[in-house]
Write a protein that holds these residues in place. Sequence first.
Motif, PDB file in Angstrom:
ATOM      1  N   ILE A 135      60.285 111.862  39.857  1.00  0.00           N
ATOM      2  CA  ILE A 135      60.388 113.277  39.472  1.00  0.00           C
ATOM      3  C   ILE A 135      61.348 113.443  38.299  1.00  0.00           C
ATOM      4  CG2 ILE A 135      61.174 115.550  40.258  1.00  0.00           C
ATOM      5  CD1 ILE A 135      60.255 114.673  43.115  1.00  0.00           C
ATOM      6  N   ASN A 136      62.490 112.738  38.352  1.00  0.00           N
ATOM      7  CA  ASN A 136      63.500 112.872  37.296  1.00  0.00           C
ATOM      8  C   ASN A 136      62.946 112.493  35.921  1.00  0.00           C
ATOM      9  OD1 ASN A 136      65.348 113.656  39.214  1.00  0.00           O
ATOM     10  ND2 ASN A 136      66.330 111.650  39.386  1.00  0.00           N
ATOM     11  N   PHE A 137      62.201 111.395  35.856  1.00  0.00           N
ATOM     12  CA  PHE A 137      61.652 110.963  34.573  1.00  0.00           C
ATOM     13  C   PHE A 137      60.683 112.015  34.014  1.00  0.00           C
ATOM     14  CE2 PHE A 137      62.942 106.475  35.378  1.00  0.00           C
ATOM     15  CZ  PHE A 137      63.473 106.203  34.123  1.00  0.00           C
ATOM     16  N   ILE A 138      59.824 112.557  34.864  1.00  0.00           N
ATOM     17  CA  ILE A 138      58.869 113.575  34.389  1.00  0.00           C
ATOM     18  C   ILE A 138      59.622 114.804  33.898  1.00  0.00           C
ATOM     19  CG2 ILE A 138      57.046 115.166  35.105  1.00  0.00           C
ATOM     20  CD1 ILE A 138      56.100 112.974  37.061  1.00  0.00           C
ATOM     21  N   GLN A 139      60.616 115.233  34.637  1.00  0.00           N
ATOM     22  CA  GLN A 139      61.340 116.434  34.250  1.00  0.00           C
ATOM     23  C   GLN A 139      62.197 116.222  33.006  1.00  0.00           C
ATOM     24  OE1 GLN A 139      63.285 117.757  37.907  1.00  0.00           O
ATOM     25  NE2 GLN A 139      61.454 118.945  38.445  1.00  0.00           N
ATOM     26  N   ALA A 140      62.541 114.955  32.711  1.00  0.00           N
ATOM     27  CA  ALA A 140      63.296 114.662  31.492  1.00  0.00           C
ATOM     28  C   ALA A 140      62.390 114.635  30.264  1.00  0.00           C
ATOM     29  CB  ALA A 140      64.016 113.325  31.638  1.00  0.00           C
ATOM     30  N   THR A 141      61.175 114.100  30.407  1.00  0.00           N
ATOM     31  CA  THR A 141      60.280 113.944  29.252  1.00  0.00           C
ATOM     32  C   THR A 141      59.272 115.075  29.120  1.00  0.00           C
ATOM     33  OG1 THR A 141      58.842 112.520  30.583  1.00  0.00           O
ATOM     34  CG2 THR A 141      60.482 111.433  29.203  1.00  0.00           C
ATOM     35  N   ASN A 146      54.430 120.600  36.161  1.00  0.00           N
ATOM     36  CA  ASN A 146      54.595 120.743  37.609  1.00  0.00           C
ATOM     37  C   ASN A 146      54.331 119.396  38.271  1.00  0.00           C
ATOM     38  OD1 ASN A 146      55.058 123.625  37.606  1.00  0.00           O
ATOM     39  ND2 ASN A 146      52.898 123.836  37.095  1.00  0.00           N
ATOM     40  N   ILE A 147      54.919 119.195  39.429  1.00  0.00           N
ATOM     41  CA  ILE A 147      54.738 117.962  40.194  1.00  0.00           C
ATOM     42  C   ILE A 147      54.289 118.349  41.591  1.00  0.00           C
ATOM     43  CG2 ILE A 147      55.852 115.888  41.102  1.00  0.00           C
ATOM     44  CD1 ILE A 147      57.904 116.281  38.744  1.00  0.00           C
ATOM     45  N   ILE A 148      53.174 117.779  42.026  1.00  0.00           N
ATOM     46  CA  ILE A 148      52.605 118.106  43.341  1.00  0.00           C
ATOM     47  C   ILE A 148      52.543 116.821  44.166  1.00  0.00           C
ATOM     48  CG2 ILE A 148      50.600 119.022  44.569  1.00  0.00           C
ATOM     49  CD1 ILE A 148      49.937 120.606  41.995  1.00  0.00           C
ATOM     50  N   ILE A 149      53.131 116.853  45.352  1.00  0.00           N
ATOM     51  CA  ILE A 149      53.163 115.682  46.223  1.00  0.00           C
ATOM     52  C   ILE A 149      52.198 115.907  47.374  1.00  0.00           C
ATOM     53  CG2 ILE A 149      54.615 114.200  47.674  1.00  0.00           C
ATOM     54  CD1 ILE A 149      57.030 115.235  46.016  1.00  0.00           C
ATOM     55  N   LEU A 150      51.096 115.153  47.370  1.00  0.00           N
ATOM     56  CA  LEU A 150      50.127 115.217  48.461  1.00  0.00           C
ATOM     57  C   LEU A 150      50.658 114.362  49.609  1.00  0.00           C
ATOM     58  CD1 LEU A 150      46.843 114.701  46.383  1.00  0.00           C
ATOM     59  CD2 LEU A 150      48.167 116.795  46.735  1.00  0.00           C
ATOM     60  N   THR A 151      50.763 114.932  50.796  1.00  0.00           N
ATOM     61  CA  THR A 151      51.430 114.210  51.874  1.00  0.00           C
ATOM     62  C   THR A 151      50.833 114.528  53.228  1.00  0.00           C
ATOM     63  OG1 THR A 151      53.631 113.687  52.787  1.00  0.00           O
ATOM     64  CG2 THR A 151      53.192 115.999  52.230  1.00  0.00           C
ATOM     65  N   ASP A 152      51.182 113.712  54.189  1.00  0.00           N
ATOM     66  CA  ASP A 152      50.800 113.918  55.581  1.00  0.00           C
ATOM     67  C   ASP A 152      51.479 115.193  56.099  1.00  0.00           C
ATOM     68  OD1 ASP A 152      50.302 113.785  58.276  1.00  0.00           O
ATOM     69  OD2 ASP A 152      51.073 111.754  58.550  1.00  0.00           O
ATOM     70  N   PRO A 153      50.750 116.098  56.742  1.00  0.00           N
ATOM     71  CA  PRO A 153      51.376 117.308  57.274  1.00  0.00           C
ATOM     72  C   PRO A 153      52.531 117.017  58.230  1.00  0.00           C
ATOM     73  CG  PRO A 153      48.992 117.528  57.325  1.00  0.00           C
ATOM     74  CD  PRO A 153      49.278 116.108  56.921  1.00  0.00           C
TER      75      PRO A 153
END
Length: 390
Positions: A135-141, A146-153
């Motif tokens: 997440i940090n790298f994306i938010q820096a560059t 937006n960042i979406i994390i698909l996960t187990d409920p």
Amino acid sequence: MRVFSGWRRFLLCLPLIFFLPHIFSVLELQQTSTVEDLHKKQTKKFDHLVLGPAAGEGLHDRLQCQGIKALNKTQFSASANNFNFGENIAFITVFTTYNSSIDRTINGKLRELVTVGNTSYNKVERSMAILNVFINFIQATMPQSNIIILTDPASKLPVHKNRVTLYPIQGEYSRDKLMLQRIRSYIAFLETRLQEHSQWQGHINHYIFTDSDVAVVDDLGQIFNNYPNFHLALTFRNNKEQPLNSGFIAVRGTPDGIRRGKVFLQEVLKVYSSKYMKASRMLGDQLALAWVVKSHPSFDAKRFTKPQAFLEKIGGASVLFLPCAIYNWTPPEGAGQFHGMPLDVKVVHFKGSRKRLMLESWNFLNSSSSSDISDMLCLILSSGRTKYDF
């Protein structure tokens, strides 16, 4: 007397005839053991960075380093030039955690923790640290993404950051089925995007599906501007059996792009489920991707041998093939690693045991105002093929 002298010499040499083969066998065994010991030392995992010469020295289009100082700076894109008005990019990754009690103890004894910098981690905490650095790298560059994390409920991920959303999708998230579930989650996510398209009101979100162990080191918006005619983008390398890497998949955020991208992934899932379930824990998705692409009658697999982007029609979708050397570069293995790092690298993929290097790289980049991405890339490049303790 001469006859007896000859017999005496023969009798004296007789033991050597029997023992010489045994002596050579022992020497050969010792030599083999020495080679094996050396191999074990070379493949030993380290708990700290081990730096060596940076590959690609003298090549004009490769990053040149003096230690961990970049001599020629990488050319990074300007964010303002990479987006059309009303368009944005969302990064999607599938992530879950497993029972931490298993990772903390073995036979009632506290399991050894892994320390990076001033922080110690158990196995689950390591995974969360990787996710946070992702997440940090994306938010820096690409701070507007937006960042979406698909996960187990059932997962309760402690992620509380701006522009980051947890998106639960029901499914089978066991380790053995996680790669299979990842494709199912991608398809389910794209299906919801199609259902919600009437609410977009002219705004377009493009989607980049990635593994969580990648570092985005340059703005990726130019993909959608420079190649306006693709629906789906994949990364390729010069590898006969596994030419496509599933750690980076881009989908254009128009209704047509999402629909065709979903249909393409459904075909990959079908092939995966019917042909490659024995490889369901690892590689099955990449084998299925390659099968879908290479089985298309007009496709020429020789195009994978040259690291140049190209466009191809596959099953009704316009598929853009991007070279791993730039969009999915891997330190220990992968396209271009023996020839250094391309100056225009945009994504670094920390596969396998390179997770420590991902954390160390972010710590280095974040350590002082004088550190920049080019110097950080020298740190990654100088790490060679060392295996670390992640």
